[in-house]
Design a protein around this motif. Structure first.
Motif, mmCIF file in Angstrom:
data_model
loop_
_atom_site.group_PDB
_atom_site.id
_atom_site.type_symbol
_atom_site.label_atom_id
_atom_site.label_comp_id
_atom_site.label_asym_id
_atom_site.label_seq_id
_atom_site.Cartn_x
_atom_site.Cartn_y
_atom_site.Cartn_z
ATOM 1 N N PRO A 41 19.396 59.683 40.756
ATOM 2 C CA PRO A 41 19.369 58.240 40.987
ATOM 3 C C PRO A 41 19.999 57.528 39.797
ATOM 4 N N ASP A 79 21.512 56.568 46.193
ATOM 5 C CA ASP A 79 20.652 55.378 46.286
ATOM 6 C C ASP A 79 20.264 55.182 47.746
ATOM 7 N N ASP A 110 17.504 58.855 50.952
ATOM 8 C CA ASP A 110 16.297 59.052 50.151
ATOM 9 C C ASP A 110 16.440 60.396 49.422
ATOM 10 N N ILE A 111 16.316 60.369 48.118
ATOM 11 C CA ILE A 111 16.545 61.580 47.315
ATOM 12 C C ILE A 111 15.546 62.701 47.650
ATOM 13 N N ALA A 129 11.981 58.772 35.403
ATOM 14 C CA ALA A 129 10.552 58.932 35.125
ATOM 15 C C ALA A 129 10.003 57.813 34.240
ATOM 16 N N GLY A 136 3.344 57.966 40.628
ATOM 17 C CA GLY A 136 3.090 56.551 40.910
ATOM 18 C C GLY A 136 4.063 55.636 40.213
ATOM 19 N N GLY A 139 9.243 52.954 42.828
ATOM 20 C CA GLY A 139 10.608 53.461 42.665
ATOM 21 C C GLY A 139 10.747 54.919 43.039
ATOM 22 N N VAL A 140 11.754 55.535 42.448
ATOM 23 C CA VAL A 140 12.087 56.910 42.793
ATOM 24 C C VAL A 140 11.029 57.880 42.243
HETATM 25 N N1 AR6 Z 1 15.802 57.836 46.766
HETATM 26 C C1 AR6 Z 1 16.935 57.542 46.072
HETATM 27 N N2 AR6 Z 1 17.010 56.521 45.200
HETATM 28 C C2 AR6 Z 1 15.922 55.756 45.022
HETATM 29 C C3 AR6 Z 1 14.694 55.997 45.706
HETATM 30 C C4 AR6 Z 1 14.665 57.100 46.614
HETATM 31 N N3 AR6 Z 1 13.560 57.416 47.300
HETATM 32 N N4 AR6 Z 1 13.794 55.052 45.314
HETATM 33 C C5 AR6 Z 1 14.422 54.250 44.430
HETATM 34 N N5 AR6 Z 1 15.704 54.658 44.250
HETATM 35 P P1 AR6 Z 1 13.643 52.973 39.614
HETATM 36 P P2 AR6 Z 1 14.061 52.825 36.694
HETATM 37 C C6 AR6 Z 1 16.736 54.108 43.341
HETATM 38 O O1 AR6 Z 1 13.049 51.617 39.626
HETATM 39 O O2 AR6 Z 1 14.795 51.538 36.825
HETATM 40 C C7 AR6 Z 1 9.086 53.791 37.937
HETATM 41 O O3 AR6 Z 1 7.970 53.075 38.321
HETATM 42 C C8 AR6 Z 1 16.691 52.634 43.032
HETATM 43 O O4 AR6 Z 1 17.310 51.874 44.059
HETATM 44 O O5 AR6 Z 1 12.961 54.035 40.389
HETATM 45 O O6 AR6 Z 1 14.616 53.891 35.795
HETATM 46 C C9 AR6 Z 1 8.826 54.802 36.823
HETATM 47 O O7 AR6 Z 1 7.474 55.222 36.796
HETATM 48 C C10 AR6 Z 1 17.478 52.589 41.735
HETATM 49 O O8 AR6 Z 1 18.878 52.585 42.026
HETATM 50 O O9 AR6 Z 1 13.802 53.567 38.099
HETATM 51 C C11 AR6 Z 1 9.244 54.070 35.570
HETATM 52 O O10 AR6 Z 1 8.147 53.390 34.995
HETATM 53 C C12 AR6 Z 1 17.123 53.904 41.051
HETATM 54 O O11 AR6 Z 1 16.532 54.720 42.077
HETATM 55 C C13 AR6 Z 1 10.266 53.052 36.044
HETATM 56 O O12 AR6 Z 1 10.052 52.871 37.449
HETATM 57 C C14 AR6 Z 1 16.158 53.804 39.877
HETATM 58 O O13 AR6 Z 1 15.163 52.843 40.143
HETATM 59 C C15 AR6 Z 1 11.699 53.527 35.858
HETATM 60 O O14 AR6 Z 1 12.584 52.492 36.220
#
Ligand code: AR6
Length: 231
Positions: A41, A79, A110-111, A129, A136, A139-140
């Protein structure tokens, strides 16, 4: 390899057609399926609020450095939405640098369901992460821990308890995990990116000098981790 160009950023249906084409035309289906592939991602650009233009420059820069080091292995930026801004920015910038589409492409899905719903086999997936490496948080991270089941939390704890920004940790996934049995994922690589969100730990308060360094380091650690798996 003409098939592969049609994979880029396209719906899963087109990907499946592309694979079928490979079977009929050259019998290369098996080799394509066995190609080591890392799906990742965009680190830090959603919950961590990192600037998309800057992130897309860094992704393309580090991908360009690694595609040739990785041999025939593939890197795939994933994404969830067809409207993903980061995917379109990266796709455009990668095309300008003539990065080969059979080594690096973007994919909407979805990854945690890339094979079952998208027909795309990826033996390794990356996770954006949190520093505690805990499930929890949305996000991803939430999606991957949910899909992998408790096996991932246990396997993660065996490797590390926490992560510094810019670092990655490779976690072999037990075969009992549904992500392994259903999707063919053998490893998850947790990556902690730079954080620009004031409501999250280690906020960089818009310091993009540090932020860009850490994001570059995060992708470098991720691709080094992937290289160590396929070596
Ligand atoms: N499949 C593919 N891509 C995804 C999915 C999915 N199921 N879900 C989200 N994305 P983020 P960060 C994309 O917020 O900014 C967490 O709570 C999303 O659209 O997941 O690094 C952790 O616990 C975006 O492009 O990660 C950390 O505290 C990308 O994944 C914090 O968020 C990353 O979005 C990390 O924040």
């Amino acid at each position: 390899h003409d098939n592969i160009s049609s994979f880029s950023g396209n719906a899963s249906k087109e990907l499946k057609e592309g694979e079928n084409l490979a079977v009929c035309s050259s019998g290369s289906h098996a080799s394509l399926n066995n190609t080591p592939t890392l799906a990742f991602p965009s680190i830090s650009t959603s919950d961590f609020q990192f600037n998309l233009e800057k992130a897309s420059d860094i992704i393309v820069e580090v991908v360009e450095e690694y595609v040739n080091k990785l041999g025939s292995a593939r890197l795939v930026l994933v994404d969830v939405s067809h409207k993903s801004k980061i995917l379109s920015l990266v796709k455009t910038k990668a095309a300008q640098k003539n990065i080969e589409l059979n080594k690096f492409f973007t994919f909407v899905g979805d990854i945690t369901k890339l094979y079952s719903e998208g027909g795309l086999r990826c033996n390794v997936i990356a996770n954006a992460a949190n520093w505690r490496l805990k499930p929890g948080g949305g996000g991803v991270n939430a999606a991957i821990f949910n899909a992998a089941g408790p096996a991932l939390e246990i396997a993660t704890k065996e490797q590390a308890q926490s992560l510094h920004p810019g670092k990655a940790v490779v976690v072999p996934l037990p075969s009992t995990s549904p992500l392994f049995s259903r999707e063919g994922v053998t490893h998850v690589i947790h990556v902690l990116g730079p954080n620009m969100n004031q409501h999250r730990p280690n906020c960089l308060n818009n310091d993009y000098i540090k932020g860009c360094q850490i994001l570059r380091e995060a992708y470098t650690s991720l691709f080094e981790g992937f290289a160590s798996i396929i070596r």
